[in-house]
Design an enzyme around this catalytic site. Structure first.
Site, PDB file in Angstrom:
ATOM      1  N   TYR A 151      10.609  -0.628  18.843  1.00  0.00           N
ATOM      2  CA  TYR A 151       9.490   0.002  19.207  1.00  0.00           C
ATOM      3  C   TYR A 151       8.735  -0.751  20.335  1.00  0.00           C
ATOM      4  O   TYR A 151       7.876  -0.137  20.991  1.00  0.00           O
ATOM      5  CB  TYR A 151       8.529   0.405  18.123  1.00  0.00           C
ATOM      6  CG  TYR A 151       9.100   1.014  16.718  1.00  0.00           C
ATOM      7  CD1 TYR A 151      10.113   1.792  16.934  1.00  0.00           C
ATOM      8  CD2 TYR A 151       8.175   1.257  15.758  1.00  0.00           C
ATOM      9  CE1 TYR A 151      10.647   2.290  15.713  1.00  0.00           C
ATOM     10  CE2 TYR A 151       8.658   1.718  14.770  1.00  0.00           C
ATOM     11  CZ  TYR A 151       9.999   2.377  14.530  1.00  0.00           C
ATOM     12  OH  TYR A 151      10.471   3.144  13.507  1.00  0.00           O
ATOM     13  N   PRO A 203       0.978  -1.239   0.010  1.00  0.00           N
ATOM     14  CA  PRO A 203       0.180  -0.084  -0.214  1.00  0.00           C
ATOM     15  C   PRO A 203       0.922   1.122   0.019  1.00  0.00           C
ATOM     16  O   PRO A 203       1.958   1.324   0.588  1.00  0.00           O
ATOM     17  CB  PRO A 203      -0.884  -0.055   1.528  1.00  0.00           C
ATOM     18  CG  PRO A 203      -0.853  -1.584   1.550  1.00  0.00           C
ATOM     19  CD  PRO A 203       0.482  -2.145   1.326  1.00  0.00           C
ATOM     20  N   GLY A 235       2.389   4.529  11.057  1.00  0.00           N
ATOM     21  CA  GLY A 235       3.576   4.267  11.906  1.00  0.00           C
ATOM     22  C   GLY A 235       3.363   4.026  13.378  1.00  0.00           C
ATOM     23  O   GLY A 235       2.477   4.749  13.683  1.00  0.00           O
TER      24      GLY A 235
HETATM   25  P1  NAP Z   1       5.228  11.766  12.287  1.00  0.00           P
HETATM   26  O1  NAP Z   1       4.032  10.684  11.862  1.00  0.00           O
HETATM   27  O2  NAP Z   1       5.892  12.669  11.500  1.00  0.00           O
HETATM   28  O3  NAP Z   1       4.274  12.569  13.305  1.00  0.00           O
HETATM   29  C1  NAP Z   1       3.559  11.991  14.434  1.00  0.00           C
HETATM   30  C2  NAP Z   1       2.860  13.180  15.024  1.00  0.00           C
HETATM   31  O4  NAP Z   1       1.830  13.749  14.100  1.00  0.00           O
HETATM   32  C3  NAP Z   1       1.953  12.733  16.433  1.00  0.00           C
HETATM   33  O5  NAP Z   1       2.356  13.711  17.392  1.00  0.00           O
HETATM   34  C4  NAP Z   1       0.463  12.535  15.566  1.00  0.00           C
HETATM   35  O6  NAP Z   1      -0.452  13.281  17.016  1.00  0.00           O
HETATM   36  C5  NAP Z   1       0.809  13.825  14.601  1.00  0.00           C
HETATM   37  N1  NAP Z   1      -0.132  13.668  13.574  1.00  0.00           N
HETATM   38  C6  NAP Z   1      -0.622  12.531  12.851  1.00  0.00           C
HETATM   39  N2  NAP Z   1      -1.519  12.827  11.935  1.00  0.00           N
HETATM   40  C7  NAP Z   1      -2.017  13.987  12.088  1.00  0.00           C
HETATM   41  C8  NAP Z   1      -2.915  14.948  11.442  1.00  0.00           C
HETATM   42  N3  NAP Z   1      -3.680  14.271  10.632  1.00  0.00           N
HETATM   43  N4  NAP Z   1      -3.140  16.020  11.869  1.00  0.00           N
HETATM   44  C9  NAP Z   1      -2.319  16.604  12.979  1.00  0.00           C
HETATM   45  N5  NAP Z   1      -1.395  15.822  13.577  1.00  0.00           N
HETATM   46  C10 NAP Z   1      -0.955  14.672  13.138  1.00  0.00           C
HETATM   47  O7  NAP Z   1       6.175  11.050  13.250  1.00  0.00           O
HETATM   48  P2  NAP Z   1       6.332   9.432  13.670  1.00  0.00           P
HETATM   49  O8  NAP Z   1       5.294   8.841  13.784  1.00  0.00           O
HETATM   50  O9  NAP Z   1       7.639   9.478  14.614  1.00  0.00           O
HETATM   51  O10 NAP Z   1       6.867   9.061  12.109  1.00  0.00           O
HETATM   52  C11 NAP Z   1       6.239   8.102  11.359  1.00  0.00           C
HETATM   53  C12 NAP Z   1       6.664   6.510  11.423  1.00  0.00           C
HETATM   54  O11 NAP Z   1       7.800   6.400  10.904  1.00  0.00           O
HETATM   55  C13 NAP Z   1       7.101   6.227  12.741  1.00  0.00           C
HETATM   56  O12 NAP Z   1       5.599   6.002  13.610  1.00  0.00           O
HETATM   57  C14 NAP Z   1       7.563   5.214  12.448  1.00  0.00           C
HETATM   58  O13 NAP Z   1       6.676   3.779  12.044  1.00  0.00           O
HETATM   59  C15 NAP Z   1       8.644   5.367  11.288  1.00  0.00           C
HETATM   60  N6  NAP Z   1       9.868   5.959  11.877  1.00  0.00           N
HETATM   61  C16 NAP Z   1      11.140   5.234  11.431  1.00  0.00           C
HETATM   62  C17 NAP Z   1      12.340   5.660  11.659  1.00  0.00           C
HETATM   63  C18 NAP Z   1      13.689   4.805  11.088  1.00  0.00           C
HETATM   64  O14 NAP Z   1      14.629   5.010  11.634  1.00  0.00           O
HETATM   65  N7  NAP Z   1      13.266   4.119  10.329  1.00  0.00           N
HETATM   66  C19 NAP Z   1      12.462   6.661  12.700  1.00  0.00           C
HETATM   67  C20 NAP Z   1      11.260   7.449  13.035  1.00  0.00           C
HETATM   68  C21 NAP Z   1      10.114   7.127  12.579  1.00  0.00           C
HETATM   69  P3  NAP Z   1      -1.624  12.487  16.985  1.00  0.00           P
HETATM   70  O15 NAP Z   1      -1.319  10.912  17.640  1.00  0.00           O
HETATM   71  O16 NAP Z   1      -2.324  13.165  18.144  1.00  0.00           O
HETATM   72  O17 NAP Z   1      -2.281  12.213  15.647  1.00  0.00           O
END
Ligand code: NAP
Length: 273
Positions: free
Chosen positions: A56, A21, A26
């Protein structure tokens, strides 16, 4: 060589032959029941791609939500990752991930970061593909130099590279380099990551483009990624946001709007790797 995004089916066919998809959820920093509930909400709302990792501490919770969803296993795509401290005993780490997830097989296993024994760990992943434990394999936090060094040492070309990508850190050299190898790019921290989302979502350029389309800033950023050929996995535990983050296919950014967002690049990383 670039893999084409099918906006009709909302999937891309990987070099492994499997379809993934284009948008997912995340699960970084979602643990315990919050993780189970967030993934369950996402699955109810049509999300079929879930990103987790050993690091995680929530693979068991992701697996629980997948098993309890009532959705056929074959329709869900789960990504998990091996952490560098697992690279010295990769076979054991793969079996542990399979056991914690409890979902028969892993759709995509990534190496979370480059590190000692990464080639050895990747070779164990290649073997697990042959054994049917894993369907596709890839890398995370690998850039051009790292890929140039790594790829000649392995036999299965990664299907995916997952790197930090958002309007303030765009990787405009790295993305086409990876895509030209026939590898799909997926962006982490699409909304800037926790602690940075307010600034990014409040960015004037992004907000005005969002207003013009009757969409949210988050949806505009996610759509900008998709139009660049980057798969998105925003993290959220808020069902309204999870829903919003799926509604990315009923509008299109113009070339001018894409260029305006491209011009926001600051080469500003929001994490150390
Ligand atoms: P992100 O997606 O950039 O931001 C998450 C934040 O955004 C949360 O505080 C969430 O709050 C908010 N949010 C989400 N949707 C929203 C919307 N529609 N409107 C307003 N706010 C919104 O950060 P992330 O979750 O840390 O990163 C995404 C994913 O990437 C991770 O979950 C992980 O799976 C992956 N990741 C991988 C690595 C790596 O090294 N490979 C590193 C970091 C992250 P709410 O919960 O209040 O919606």
């Amino acid at each position: 060589m670039e893999r084409v995004f099918d906006f009709g089916t909302k999937t891309v066919t990987l070099n492994s032959g499997y379809k993934m998809p284009l948008n997912g959820i995340g699960t970084y920093s979602l643990t315990g029941n919050i993780c189970v509930n967030s993934v369950s909400e996402a699955l109810k709302r049509g999300v079929r791609l879930i990103d987790t990792a050993y690091m995680y501490h929530n693979e068991a919770e992701v697996g629980e939500a997948v098993r309890n969803s009532g959705i056929p296993r074959s329709e869900i795509f789960v990504i998990t990752k091996l952490y560098p401290n697992q690279f010295s005993e990769p076979e054991k780490a793969i079996d542990e991930a399979l056991e914690k997830l409890g979902i028969q097989y892993i759709d995509m296993l990534l190496l979370h970061h480059p590190g000692t024994n990464d080639v050895k760990a990747y070779k164990a992943m290649e073997q697990a593909v042959r054994e049917g434990k894993i369907r596709s394999i890839g890398l995370s936090n690998w850039y051009i130099e790292e890929l140039e060094e790594f790829l000649p040492q392995v036999s299965i070309t990664p299907a995916l590279v997952q790197n930090e990508i958002h309007p303030y850190y765009q990787e405009n050299d790295v993305i086409p380099y990876i895509q030209n190898l026939g590898i799909v790019v997926q962006g982490w921290y699409p909304l800037g990551g926790r602690g940075h989302t307010a600034e990014l979502l409040g960015d004037e350029t992004i907000s005005s483009i969002a207003a013009a389309h009757g969409k949210s800033s988050a949806q505009v950023i996610l759509r900008w990624n998709l139009q660049k050929g980057v798969v998105v996995i925003p993290g959220s535990s808020n069902p309204a946001h999870i829903q919003e983050n799926t509604e990315l296919y009923d509008f299109e950014l113009t070339d001018e709007e894409m260029n305006k967002i491209n011009a926001l690049d600051r080469n500003e990383k929001h994490d150390w790797y």
